[in-house]
Motif scaffolding. Structure first.
Motif, PDB file in Angstrom:
ATOM      1  N   MET A 191      24.922  97.745 -37.527  1.00  0.00           N
ATOM      2  CA  MET A 191      26.310  97.869 -37.076  1.00  0.00           C
ATOM      3  C   MET A 191      26.347  98.342 -35.629  1.00  0.00           C
ATOM      4  SD  MET A 191      28.062  99.627 -40.411  1.00  0.00           S
ATOM      5  CE  MET A 191      29.422 100.462 -39.621  1.00  0.00           C
ATOM      6  N   GLN A 192      25.343  99.074 -35.249  1.00  0.00           N
ATOM      7  CA  GLN A 192      25.323  99.614 -33.896  1.00  0.00           C
ATOM      8  C   GLN A 192      24.020  99.206 -33.225  1.00  0.00           C
ATOM      9  OE1 GLN A 192      25.803 103.792 -34.546  1.00  0.00           O
ATOM     10  NE2 GLN A 192      27.861 103.552 -35.343  1.00  0.00           N
ATOM     11  N   ASP A 193      24.089  98.220 -32.350  1.00  0.00           N
ATOM     12  CA  ASP A 193      22.873  97.763 -31.676  1.00  0.00           C
ATOM     13  C   ASP A 193      22.360  98.858 -30.763  1.00  0.00           C
ATOM     14  OD1 ASP A 193      22.786  95.135 -32.793  1.00  0.00           O
ATOM     15  OD2 ASP A 193      24.615  94.763 -31.650  1.00  0.00           O
ATOM     16  N   THR A 194      21.078  99.116 -30.915  1.00  0.00           N
ATOM     17  CA  THR A 194      20.540 100.339 -30.324  1.00  0.00           C
ATOM     18  C   THR A 194      19.615 100.062 -29.146  1.00  0.00           C
ATOM     19  OG1 THR A 194      20.552 101.185 -32.556  1.00  0.00           O
ATOM     20  CG2 THR A 194      19.329 102.466 -30.942  1.00  0.00           C
ATOM     21  N   PHE A 195      19.716 100.888 -28.120  1.00  0.00           N
ATOM     22  CA  PHE A 195      18.721 100.895 -27.049  1.00  0.00           C
ATOM     23  C   PHE A 195      17.581 101.799 -27.500  1.00  0.00           C
ATOM     24  CE2 PHE A 195      22.347 100.009 -24.088  1.00  0.00           C
ATOM     25  CZ  PHE A 195      21.804  98.903 -23.438  1.00  0.00           C
ATOM     26  N   ARG A 233      25.419 101.256 -26.434  1.00  0.00           N
ATOM     27  CA  ARG A 233      25.187 100.183 -27.419  1.00  0.00           C
ATOM     28  C   ARG A 233      24.576  98.981 -26.695  1.00  0.00           C
ATOM     29  NH1 ARG A 233      29.615 100.942 -31.726  1.00  0.00           N
ATOM     30  NH2 ARG A 233      29.432 103.194 -31.968  1.00  0.00           N
ATOM     31  N   CYS A 234      23.522  98.465 -27.299  1.00  0.00           N
ATOM     32  CA  CYS A 234      22.826  97.333 -26.685  1.00  0.00           C
ATOM     33  C   CYS A 234      23.550  96.048 -27.074  1.00  0.00           C
ATOM     34  CB  CYS A 234      21.372  97.325 -27.167  1.00  0.00           C
ATOM     35  SG  CYS A 234      20.408  96.015 -26.449  1.00  0.00           S
ATOM     36  N   GLU A 235      24.631  95.760 -26.357  1.00  0.00           N
ATOM     37  CA  GLU A 235      25.350  94.524 -26.676  1.00  0.00           C
ATOM     38  C   GLU A 235      25.806  93.820 -25.405  1.00  0.00           C
ATOM     39  OE1 GLU A 235      28.277  95.916 -29.486  1.00  0.00           O
ATOM     40  OE2 GLU A 235      29.459  96.881 -27.930  1.00  0.00           O
ATOM     41  N   ALA A 236      26.089  92.532 -25.558  1.00  0.00           N
ATOM     42  CA  ALA A 236      26.533  91.762 -24.391  1.00  0.00           C
ATOM     43  C   ALA A 236      27.854  92.341 -23.904  1.00  0.00           C
ATOM     44  CB  ALA A 236      26.716  90.303 -24.782  1.00  0.00           C
ATOM     45  N   THR A 237      28.014  92.430 -22.582  1.00  0.00           N
ATOM     46  CA  THR A 237      29.249  93.013 -22.065  1.00  0.00           C
ATOM     47  C   THR A 237      30.286  91.919 -21.817  1.00  0.00           C
ATOM     48  OG1 THR A 237      28.461  92.865 -19.800  1.00  0.00           O
ATOM     49  CG2 THR A 237      28.036  94.931 -20.947  1.00  0.00           C
ATOM     50  N   ASP A 238      31.523  92.282 -22.092  1.00  0.00           N
ATOM     51  CA  ASP A 238      32.654  91.432 -21.719  1.00  0.00           C
ATOM     52  C   ASP A 238      33.826  92.366 -21.431  1.00  0.00           C
ATOM     53  OD1 ASP A 238      33.860  92.165 -24.147  1.00  0.00           O
ATOM     54  OD2 ASP A 238      33.096  90.398 -25.196  1.00  0.00           O
ATOM     55  N   ALA A 239      35.032  91.812 -21.345  1.00  0.00           N
ATOM     56  CA  ALA A 239      36.168  92.634 -20.921  1.00  0.00           C
ATOM     57  C   ALA A 239      36.405  93.831 -21.847  1.00  0.00           C
ATOM     58  CB  ALA A 239      37.423  91.786 -20.838  1.00  0.00           C
ATOM     59  N   SER A 240      36.050  93.701 -23.126  1.00  0.00           N
ATOM     60  CA  SER A 240      36.323  94.831 -24.021  1.00  0.00           C
ATOM     61  C   SER A 240      35.055  95.502 -24.569  1.00  0.00           C
ATOM     62  CB  SER A 240      37.235  94.397 -25.165  1.00  0.00           C
ATOM     63  OG  SER A 240      36.831  93.155 -25.666  1.00  0.00           O
ATOM     64  N   HIS A 241      33.883  95.019 -24.192  1.00  0.00           N
ATOM     65  CA  HIS A 241      32.639  95.660 -24.642  1.00  0.00           C
ATOM     66  C   HIS A 241      31.790  96.037 -23.430  1.00  0.00           C
ATOM     67  CE1 HIS A 241      33.861  93.248 -28.100  1.00  0.00           C
ATOM     68  NE2 HIS A 241      33.332  94.225 -28.810  1.00  0.00           N
ATOM     69  N   ASP A 242      31.251  97.260 -23.488  1.00  0.00           N
ATOM     70  CA  ASP A 242      30.340  97.663 -22.419  1.00  0.00           C
ATOM     71  C   ASP A 242      29.129  98.319 -23.081  1.00  0.00           C
ATOM     72  OD1 ASP A 242      29.367  97.960 -19.921  1.00  0.00           O
ATOM     73  OD2 ASP A 242      30.948  99.292 -19.198  1.00  0.00           O
ATOM     74  N   TYR A 243      28.038  98.405 -22.341  1.00  0.00           N
ATOM     75  CA  TYR A 243      26.840  99.012 -22.931  1.00  0.00           C
ATOM     76  C   TYR A 243      26.990 100.527 -23.041  1.00  0.00           C
ATOM     77  CZ  TYR A 243      25.818 100.262 -18.159  1.00  0.00           C
ATOM     78  OH  TYR A 243      25.919 100.804 -16.905  1.00  0.00           O
ATOM     79  N   THR A 244      28.001 101.078 -22.403  1.00  0.00           N
ATOM     80  CA  THR A 244      28.239 102.516 -22.540  1.00  0.00           C
ATOM     81  C   THR A 244      29.734 102.809 -22.519  1.00  0.00           C
ATOM     82  OG1 THR A 244      27.865 104.703 -21.572  1.00  0.00           O
ATOM     83  CG2 THR A 244      27.929 102.859 -20.043  1.00  0.00           C
TER      84      THR A 244
END
Ligand code: PHE
Length: 343
Positions: A158-162, A200-211
């Motif tokens: 559920m939570q992609d981890t670095f 969170r280790c996820e692709a960034t877009d307008a509503s998602h950031d890695y931090t």
């Protein structure tokens, strides 16, 4: 025209030309005393005014006052224009203003995230929460294992981890990791809150950031119930949005570290009949929450037979975006001055 009115007009013209003729601070000081001095033009008018009849005084009192105000403003303006840039206090200094001279740097302002953290801290402490901190560089134990998320548990996805090169070390994916640290440090009853950065280790877009920023609340006492959780989160959100009429609604959900788990929505603080922020639904999703799972209490060294707790966690960055109508999360730390100057 009344003689006094005529005199007023004439004096006005004289004053303007006198001020225009003053080319240095010294000359301006002389002109000022000619106009406002004891025997100056204005003093003469005052003496004249005193001799007027009652009705004339009524008629000319206010234009006369206005005239005097105007003169003072003009003199002040002229002084500013000609004020010396050398920094000395000498009124007769004749060094002209240098527009290329050094000016103090513009004063900065708080980053919207910092501002929101301060506001939230005030609300939390006013409600009796002790503010605590935990490390952003965490161990697998505090971020997952102790929170009832064993290695093979699908909830880890559920939570992609670095993950870090050191075994069992990671960048914390949520502030729930602070729960266990708090339980290990303090004996119950306890009531703590932690605001901090998560990754969170996820692709960034307008509503998602890695931090982004999260806030975690944890309360442990003898008899905690869902009612305590709902009342606390409702009050917290009402205080945060400075609106006592906001209501919450609760939906069942799943988080391994709480049982039962819920998600809490808030009536939209920005509208009364639907807006783009709430996507016309009148509700916005705010936080995950629930009663602390017995396994989590045990991991924190607390006896679940004796104590019960509730916990909640929400994304502060998301709230900031909603509040200010920020449409792209990445604006918050791309250090663009044009963006930051708006706050
Ligand atoms: N840690 C959860 C998340 O990041 C939120 C949560 C906190 C849920 C506490 C329940 C209790 O999504």
């Amino acid at each position: 025209m009344h003689a006094f009115e005529e005199k007023l007009k004439k004096t006005q013209i004289t004053v303007i030309s006198l001020l225009e003729s003053a080319k240095s601070p010294q000359e301006l000081a002389e002109v000022e005393s000619q106009i406002l001095g004891k025997q100056g033009l204005v003093a003469q008018l005052i003496n004249e005014f005193k001799t007027l009849s009652g009705t004339d005084k009524k008629q000319f009192g206010s234009p006369f006052n206005q005239f005097r105000e105007e003169i003072r403003a003009r003199i002040a303006e002229k002084k500013q224009q000609g004020s010396p840039s050398c920094g000395c206090d000498n009124a007769s200094c004749s060094i002209p203003l240098d527009v290329t001279a050094y000016r103090a740097a513009p004063i900065g302002s708080l980053h919207p995230e910092t501002h929101a953290i301060y506001e939230l801290e005030d609300v939390l402490t006013s409600m009796g929460f002790a503010l605590v901190e935990g490390p952003e560089l965490e161990t697998e134990f505090y971020n997952f294992d102790a929170l009832n998320i064993p290695p093979t548990h699908p909830a880890r996805d559920m939570q992609d981890t670095f993950w870090l090169p050191q075994p069992h070390h990671l960048l914390r994916t949520h502030t729930s990791s602070v729960q266990i640290r708090a339980m290990q440090k303090q004996r119950p009853p306890l009531s703590i809150a932690a605001i901090g950065r998560v990754y969170r280790c996820e692709a960034t877009d307008a509503s998602h950031d890695y931090t982004f920023l999260q806030c975690e609340g944890l309360v442990i006492d003898k008899k905690n119930s869902l009612a305590n959780l709902f009342a606390t989160t409702k009050l917290l959100l009402q205080k945060l949005f400075k609106n006592d009429n906001l209501q919450i609604r609760v939906r069942p959900s799943y988080f391994p570290f709480v049982e039962p788990g819920v998600e809490i929505d808030l009536t939209c603080p920005f509208c009364t009949s639907g807006c783009p922020t709430c996507k016309k639904s009148r509700w916005i999703e705010i936080c995950g929450a629930g009663l602390v799972h017995p396994n989590v209490l045990k991991a924190g060294g607390i006896n679940p037979q004796e104590w019960s707790g509730f916990a909640f966690g929400f994304g502060l960055t998301r709230l900031i975006m909603l509040k200010y109508g920020i449409d792209d999360i990445r604006h918050l730390h791309n250090a663009k001055i044009e963006f930051l100057q708006q706050f």
